[in-house]
Design an enzyme around this catalytic site. Structure first.
Site, PDB file in Angstrom:
ATOM      1  N   PRO A  46       0.819  -1.211   0.000  1.00 11.40           N
ATOM      2  CA  PRO A  46       0.000   0.000   0.000  1.00 11.40           C
ATOM      3  C   PRO A  46       0.856   1.266   0.000  1.00 11.40           C
ATOM      4  O   PRO A  46       1.974   1.261   0.515  1.00 11.40           O
ATOM      5  CB  PRO A  46      -0.798  -0.122   1.308  1.00 11.40           C
ATOM      6  N   HIS A  86       6.060  -3.899   3.527  1.00 13.93           N
ATOM      7  CA  HIS A  86       4.598  -3.907   3.386  1.00 13.93           C
ATOM      8  C   HIS A  86       4.033  -2.492   3.333  1.00 13.93           C
ATOM      9  O   HIS A  86       2.943  -2.210   3.792  1.00 13.93           O
ATOM     10  CB  HIS A  86       3.951  -4.767   4.474  1.00 13.93           C
TER      11      HIS A  86
HETATM   12  N1  LIG Z   1      -3.358   2.778   0.571  1.00 12.32           N
HETATM   13  C1  LIG Z   1      -3.074   3.188   1.816  1.00 12.32           C
HETATM   14  N2  LIG Z   1      -1.847   2.943   2.330  1.00 12.32           N
HETATM   15  C2  LIG Z   1      -1.582   3.358   3.579  1.00 12.32           C
HETATM   16  C3  LIG Z   1      -2.525   4.054   4.358  1.00 12.32           C
HETATM   17  N3  LIG Z   1      -1.971   4.332   5.573  1.00 12.32           N
HETATM   18  C4  LIG Z   1      -0.721   3.816   5.527  1.00 12.32           C
HETATM   19  N4  LIG Z   1      -0.480   3.234   4.347  1.00 12.32           N
HETATM   20  C5  LIG Z   1       0.707   2.502   3.878  1.00 12.32           C
HETATM   21  O1  LIG Z   1       0.757   1.252   4.554  1.00 12.32           O
HETATM   22  C6  LIG Z   1       2.049   1.054   5.084  1.00 12.32           C
HETATM   23  C7  LIG Z   1       1.996   0.209   6.319  1.00 12.32           C
HETATM   24  O2  LIG Z   1       1.252   0.820   7.319  1.00 12.32           O
HETATM   25  P1  LIG Z   1       1.293   0.274   8.826  1.00 12.32           P
HETATM   26  O3  LIG Z   1       0.377   1.204   9.586  1.00 12.32           O
HETATM   27  O4  LIG Z   1       0.798  -1.127   8.823  1.00 12.32           O
HETATM   28  O5  LIG Z   1       2.713   0.331   9.273  1.00 12.32           O
HETATM   29  C8  LIG Z   1       2.603   2.443   5.320  1.00 12.32           C
HETATM   30  O6  LIG Z   1       4.021   2.417   5.300  1.00 12.32           O
HETATM   31  C9  LIG Z   1       2.025   3.208   4.150  1.00 12.32           C
HETATM   32  O7  LIG Z   1       2.862   3.074   3.025  1.00 12.32           O
HETATM   33  C10 LIG Z   1      -3.794   4.311   3.769  1.00 12.32           C
HETATM   34  O8  LIG Z   1      -4.684   4.920   4.390  1.00 12.32           O
HETATM   35  N5  LIG Z   1      -4.025   3.869   2.516  1.00 12.32           N
HETATM   36 MN   LIG Z   2       0.276  -3.072   8.365  1.00 13.68          MN
END
Ligand SMILES: Nc1nc2c(ncn2[C@@H]2O[C@H](COP(=O)(O)O)[C@@H](O)[C@H]2O)c(=O)[nH]1
Ligand SMILES: [Mn+2]
EC number: 6.5.1.8
Length: 266
Positions: free
Chosen positions: A154, A178
């Protein structure tokens, strides 16, 4: 589409809508981790200084078998809770979409746990901030035997996310990042970038359990402060992360998911 044959094999098509659920065990995993740490410290040899880095060795040996089993049970309970949590979230999201746009199907693309400990033969593998990215050899007997494991990376609430195929890189322990990773800690993100944050709220669709646009001033302030901690400027760009995964042979990009809207539920 970045790798059309693989995307086609997985049923990923241009113009399709993908629902991506990113949620874990909520407090259960934290409880399991605390239990594991308590168990590890309770069986640590008395009189020996605790490891400076806080990493306690895994409990092995006959005398620790029950404690180890207790730790595994707790972790598996948290993992099961997380999987069911994701299942209900995706069922709720797809029910709303079906109710709104009519007849449509949402076949499951993949469900991957991360921030978890896997037992692999004689070894234990802990992924934290990483997700499994096994190559096709390790995926024999699964629908990913010809492609490698499906990997979801993501971006953020203001960026694309990417679907990749794992290549089972041994030095990366068959894992990929991730996400993009944070550029700023939560506290730092919350206390700056006010203009950028307003622009983000204007440009991107973010849905929360409360309608923060109409909420009471104090409730609205609280919700915006929470959102700001996870605003796009708090994260690194997803592009270089994907490029690194590709160049190092950890995972190859298959499709880019363009962001339509984000539901932030808490
Ligand atoms: N598509 C989205 N990606 C998101 C969002 N908030 C965070 N992120 C991405 O996920 C990783 C991992 O998050 P974590 O909270 O599990 O550590 C983070 O590094 C972002 O790149 C979202 O709202 N939408
Ligand atoms: Mn996560």
């Amino acid at each position: 589409m970045l790798d059309a044959p693989t995307a086609h094999a997985w049923g990923v098509r241009l113009g399709h809508v993908t629902v991506m659920v990113h949620s874990g065990s909520l407090g259960t995993g934290h409880l399991a981790g605390t239990l594991a740490l308590n168990l590890a410290t309770s069986v640590y040899p008395k009189g020996l200084a605790h490891p400076a880095n806080g990493f306690f060795p895994l409990l092995t040996g006959e005398q620790n078998a029950a404690a180890l089993q207790g730790m595994r049970d707790a972790l598996h309970t948290a993992g099961n809770f997380a999987a069911v949590n994701r299942l209900f979230l995706v069922l709720m999201a797809t029910a709303v979409l079906q109710g709104t746009i009519g007849d449509c199907e949402f076949p499951l693309l993949y469900d991957a746990a991360h921030n978890f400990i896997w037992q692999e033969d004689e070894h234990w593998l802990q992924r934290k901030g990483a997700t499994p990215a096994r190559g096709y050899e390790a995926m024999q007997g699964t629908p990913f035997a010809d492609t490698g494991e499906l990997v979801l990376v993501p971006g953020s609430m203001g960026a694309s996310s990417v679907v990749l195929a794992g290549q089972g890189h041994p030095q990366a322990l068959h894992s990929a990042s991730h996400g993009a990773g944070r550029k700023q800690a939560r506290g730092e993100a919350m206390h700056a970038h006010e203009d950028e944050f307003r622009q983000f709220l204007h440009d991107f669709r973010v849905v929360t359990p409360i309608d923060w646009r109409r909420a009471r001033a104090d409730v609205r302030a609280q919700k915006l402060a929470e959102l700001k901690q996870e605003a796009p400027f708090a994260y690194k760009g997803i592009g270089p992360v994907i490029q690194t995964l590709e160049q190092t042979g950890i995972a190859r990009p298959v499709a880019e998911l363009w962001l339509l809207l984000t539901v932030k539920g808490w």
